[in-house]
Design a protein around this motif. Structure first.
Motif, PDB file in Angstrom:
ATOM      1  N   VAL A 154      34.746  63.502  71.314  1.00  0.00           N
ATOM      2  CA  VAL A 154      35.217  62.536  70.313  1.00  0.00           C
ATOM      3  C   VAL A 154      35.445  61.171  70.965  1.00  0.00           C
ATOM      4  O   VAL A 154      35.029  60.133  70.429  1.00  0.00           O
ATOM      5  CB  VAL A 154      36.509  63.041  69.644  1.00  0.00           C
ATOM      6  N   LEU A 155      36.089  61.160  72.123  1.00  0.00           N
ATOM      7  CA  LEU A 155      36.334  59.897  72.833  1.00  0.00           C
ATOM      8  C   LEU A 155      35.029  59.264  73.275  1.00  0.00           C
ATOM      9  O   LEU A 155      34.873  58.031  73.231  1.00  0.00           O
ATOM     10  CB  LEU A 155      37.233  60.145  74.045  1.00  0.00           C
ATOM     11  N   LEU A 156      34.069  60.095  73.697  1.00  0.00           N
ATOM     12  CA  LEU A 156      32.762  59.562  74.088  1.00  0.00           C
ATOM     13  C   LEU A 156      32.065  58.924  72.893  1.00  0.00           C
ATOM     14  O   LEU A 156      31.425  57.861  73.024  1.00  0.00           O
ATOM     15  CB  LEU A 156      31.907  60.683  74.674  1.00  0.00           C
ATOM     16  N   GLY A 179      26.220  59.558  68.029  1.00  0.00           N
ATOM     17  CA  GLY A 179      25.844  60.616  67.102  1.00  0.00           C
ATOM     18  C   GLY A 179      25.686  61.956  67.803  1.00  0.00           C
ATOM     19  O   GLY A 179      26.126  62.992  67.299  1.00  0.00           O
ATOM     20  N   PHE A 180      25.069  61.930  68.985  1.00  0.00           N
ATOM     21  CA  PHE A 180      24.839  63.165  69.740  1.00  0.00           C
ATOM     22  C   PHE A 180      26.170  63.833  70.117  1.00  0.00           C
ATOM     23  O   PHE A 180      26.305  65.053  70.026  1.00  0.00           O
ATOM     24  CB  PHE A 180      24.035  62.853  70.996  1.00  0.00           C
ATOM     25  N   SER A 181      27.149  63.029  70.512  1.00  0.00           N
ATOM     26  CA  SER A 181      28.454  63.577  70.905  1.00  0.00           C
ATOM     27  C   SER A 181      29.124  64.284  69.741  1.00  0.00           C
ATOM     28  O   SER A 181      29.672  65.385  69.897  1.00  0.00           O
ATOM     29  CB  SER A 181      29.359  62.456  71.423  1.00  0.00           C
ATOM     30  N   LEU A 182      29.077  63.667  68.569  1.00  0.00           N
ATOM     31  CA  LEU A 182      29.698  64.286  67.394  1.00  0.00           C
ATOM     32  C   LEU A 182      28.939  65.527  66.952  1.00  0.00           C
ATOM     33  O   LEU A 182      29.544  66.521  66.542  1.00  0.00           O
ATOM     34  CB  LEU A 182      29.776  63.273  66.249  1.00  0.00           C
ATOM     35  N   GLY A 183      27.611  65.487  67.032  1.00  0.00           N
ATOM     36  CA  GLY A 183      26.816  66.666  66.685  1.00  0.00           C
ATOM     37  C   GLY A 183      27.077  67.817  67.644  1.00  0.00           C
ATOM     38  O   GLY A 183      27.209  68.974  67.229  1.00  0.00           O
ATOM     39  N   MET A 192      35.964  72.085  62.923  1.00  0.00           N
ATOM     40  CA  MET A 192      37.100  71.246  63.302  1.00  0.00           C
ATOM     41  C   MET A 192      36.659  69.850  63.720  1.00  0.00           C
ATOM     42  O   MET A 192      37.448  68.905  63.676  1.00  0.00           O
ATOM     43  CB  MET A 192      37.888  71.907  64.431  1.00  0.00           C
ATOM     44  N   ILE A 193      35.404  69.690  64.137  1.00  0.00           N
ATOM     45  CA  ILE A 193      34.918  68.380  64.565  1.00  0.00           C
ATOM     46  C   ILE A 193      34.907  67.394  63.398  1.00  0.00           C
ATOM     47  O   ILE A 193      34.958  66.171  63.599  1.00  0.00           O
ATOM     48  CB  ILE A 193      33.502  68.493  65.187  1.00  0.00           C
ATOM     49  N   PHE A 194      34.890  67.901  62.159  1.00  0.00           N
ATOM     50  CA  PHE A 194      34.828  67.004  61.013  1.00  0.00           C
ATOM     51  C   PHE A 194      36.161  66.309  60.749  1.00  0.00           C
ATOM     52  O   PHE A 194      36.191  65.295  60.060  1.00  0.00           O
ATOM     53  CB  PHE A 194      34.349  67.763  59.773  1.00  0.00           C
ATOM     54  N   VAL A 225      20.197  65.703  66.631  1.00  0.00           N
ATOM     55  CA  VAL A 225      19.814  66.276  67.931  1.00  0.00           C
ATOM     56  C   VAL A 225      20.982  67.052  68.528  1.00  0.00           C
ATOM     57  O   VAL A 225      20.802  68.122  69.116  1.00  0.00           O
ATOM     58  CB  VAL A 225      19.339  65.168  68.897  1.00  0.00           C
ATOM     59  N   GLY A 226      22.213  66.522  68.368  1.00  0.00           N
ATOM     60  CA  GLY A 226      23.395  67.234  68.856  1.00  0.00           C
ATOM     61  C   GLY A 226      23.608  68.560  68.156  1.00  0.00           C
ATOM     62  O   GLY A 226      24.208  69.488  68.722  1.00  0.00           O
TER      63      GLY A 226
END
Length: 552
Positions: A154-156, A179-183, A192-194, A225-226
């Motif tokens: 998330v920080l990234l 986008g990749f970090s969140l995916g 939980m990432i949402f 891609v994530g």
């Protein structure tokens, strides 16, 4: 005399060199907190042991996709991560915890970089040092759970979104990385990432006219891609389990959203966060007030909007647990650095910071400055420190061995709080003008660091089940569990998941004692042993259990 002076000048130059290298100084500040132990480690039941034992099941079976009898309810990212470290370093408590430790260090560096952009280098370093001294953050940085690795992603993503604005030349790279970090976060923490993604919406929507993130196709490409590793796992899982693979994922998140676990009400985080991160949330509230009065240009909806929205989400969410709030802790630290720095300005000059307030304006902050809040805090916490020192000294002198351990922690904390009045009195009553705000602020940091370091050295942050660990390490017991399967009829779930990790041969559950083969070993409740119809011999006793061998 000249040689001594030269020596101390040399030491001072070395210290200043470390200060000039923020990454190194923050690493040296955090590393002891991550590593201090009593020399022993044992996993925490329930969550930590669950992740470590599930990763071990993958590693031992060689099946990293479908090792379960039925479809699993969580994405496998944390299991893959921990199992990879088993492959590199062998199966141990430390190997299981290394991913979180490494993610914590990188998270600290990201907080520094984010803070440097928003608040400047000094406050960024202070915020990162504060984050290291937040109890719950340090505790989960030393546990084999997915919370800190997810926060790192998330920080990234937040850092990448900011860099996209700052460096248009590398716009595509930073957008893709965000986008990749969140995916990838979905693989680590499932739905939980949402929650943090939703908390970013105020920044993404209201600042869209400036950064155009929401219409950036590269951001969505990176997110897709994530998601690819999760998609591949879901497809292979579907081939094995069918539609149950999707149903279990959805059922679990619906259950979390509707289950009132441990009866924690909507105000749970209002008291739990100040308790688990004391004293920094109170400075964070001051920093929040300051930044609301004087918004941070460009990034107000990240620094203030993100944690406020996330706090509301977590409070509405029915399942409320301490570690769910961990994503707030980096932002508490950033806001606390603002509040503590403002108090430091009052300490040094007696005048409120011009960075946040206009001169002459009548408000509560001017009242704080007029009444010299830093002095009152110094004396107040100093008095509290005296009480802790006296109380802990008495307990250490006359108390039992178990309570002495906790008294040692309160003694370290009490001695730390004494720094504040000593610095204040030395500056303002003995004219030691070199004791600037940096020394006063250091008093707060050192106290928290010293307290947590003491906890770590006593094993309270690493050795969560010492009785079970000691039992399993006995030579007679160790030789049995390494070469024979252990049966059990019914044991509590926490003990079961611990045994799943620590036993070389996976324990086997049976319906009754009659199903256990002769000359085999079983773990039973001590109060059940008189009721057994079969003959047996007791090998050892641990807590409320007996390890027995069933005789022919």
């Amino acid at each position: 005399m000249f040689h001594k002076l030269h020596f101390w000048q040399h030491i001072w130059r070395k210290i200043r060199l470390v200060e000039s290298l923020p990454y190194l100084s923050l690493f040296l500040w955090m590393l002891p907190l991550l590593l201090f132990t009593s020399g022993h480690n044992s996993l925490m039941a329930h969550d930590e042991a669950l992740y470590a034992s599930r990763a071990r099941l993958m590693f031992d079976s060689g099946n990293w996709i479908t090792p379960w009898e039925t479809a699993h309810h969580k994405t496998p990212g944390p299991y893959w991560l921990i199992a990879s470290f088993y492959k590199l370093f062998g199966i141990s408590d430390t190997s299981a915890r290394l991913p979180s430790m490494i993610a914590s260090i990188f998270s600290l560096w990201l907080v520094y970089e984010i803070g440097k952009i928003m608040l400047g280098k000094k406050l960024a370093w202070l915020a990162t040092a504060i984050l290291s001294g937040e109890f719950l953050w340090l505790q989960y940085s030393r546990l084999s759970t997915p919370d800190v690795p997810m926060i790192f992603l998330v920080l990234l993503a937040i850092f990448s979104l900011i860099k996209t604005e700052l460096h248009p030349k590398y716009h595509y790279f930073w957008s893709f990385l965000a986008g990749f970090s969140l995916g990838l976060g979905f693989l680590v923490r499932s739905f939980m990432i949402f929650l943090p993604i939703i908390a970013l919406l105020p920044y993404l929507i209201w600042e869209h006219h400036r950064h155009r993130h929401l219409t950036n196709p590269i951001l969505y490409l990176g997110f897709c891609v994530g998601l690819i590793p999760t998609g591949i796992w879901l497809w292979l899982s579907w081939l094995h389990y069918g539609n149950q693979s999707f149903e279990e994922l959805l059922k679990f998140v619906v259950q979390l959203g509707s289950e009132d676990r441990e009866h924690n009400g909507p105000l749970f985080y209002v008291w739990n966060i100040p308790l688990k991160a004391f004293p920094w949330p109170f400075f964070g509230l001051l920093g929040l007030f300051l930044t609301v009065r004087r918004p941070i240009p460009l990034y107000q909806l990240i620094l203030v909007g993100f944690p406020l929205v996330l706090f509301v989400e977590l409070s509405i969410f029915s399942t409320r647990l301490s570690h769910y709030s961990l994503c707030l802790y980096p932002f508490i630290a950033l806001l606390a650095s603002v509040g503590l720095s403002w108090l430091g300005n009052i300490y040094q000059t007696g005048i409120h910071s011009q960075l946040f307030l206009k001169k002459g304006r009548k408000n509560i902050l001017n009242l704080f400055a007029k009444n010299n809040l830093p002095r009152n805090l110094s004396y107040g916490f100093g008095g509290f420190g005296v009480f802790l020192v006296i109380a802990s000294t008495v307990i250490i002198s006359y108390g039992g061995s178990d309570i002495r351990k906790y008294a040692t922690i309160t003694l370290a904390m009490g001695l730390g709080w004494l720094i504040l009045p000593v610095v204040w009195i030395s500056r303002y009553h003995f004219s030691k003008k070199f004791l600037t705000a940096r020394y006063w602020i250091a008093g707060w940091l050192i106290t928290c660091w010293l307290t947590l370091a003491t906890m770590g050295s006593l094993g309270l942050l690493s050795d969560y089940n010492p009785i079970l660990r000691t039992f399993l390490q006995q030579s007679a017991i160790a030789s049995i569990i390494q070469s024979h399967p252990i049966y059990y009829v019914q044991i509590d779930q926490k003990t079961q998941v611990l045994l799943n990790f620590y036993l070389s041969i996976h324990p086997q559950q049976v319906g009754s004692i009659s199903q256990i083969p002769a000359l085999s070993y079983a773990l039973i409740y001590t109060d059940q042993s008189p009721k057994l119809s079969r003959t047996y011999r007791i090998i050892g006793t641990v807590k409320k259990y007996q390890l027995i061998q069933v005789l022919p």
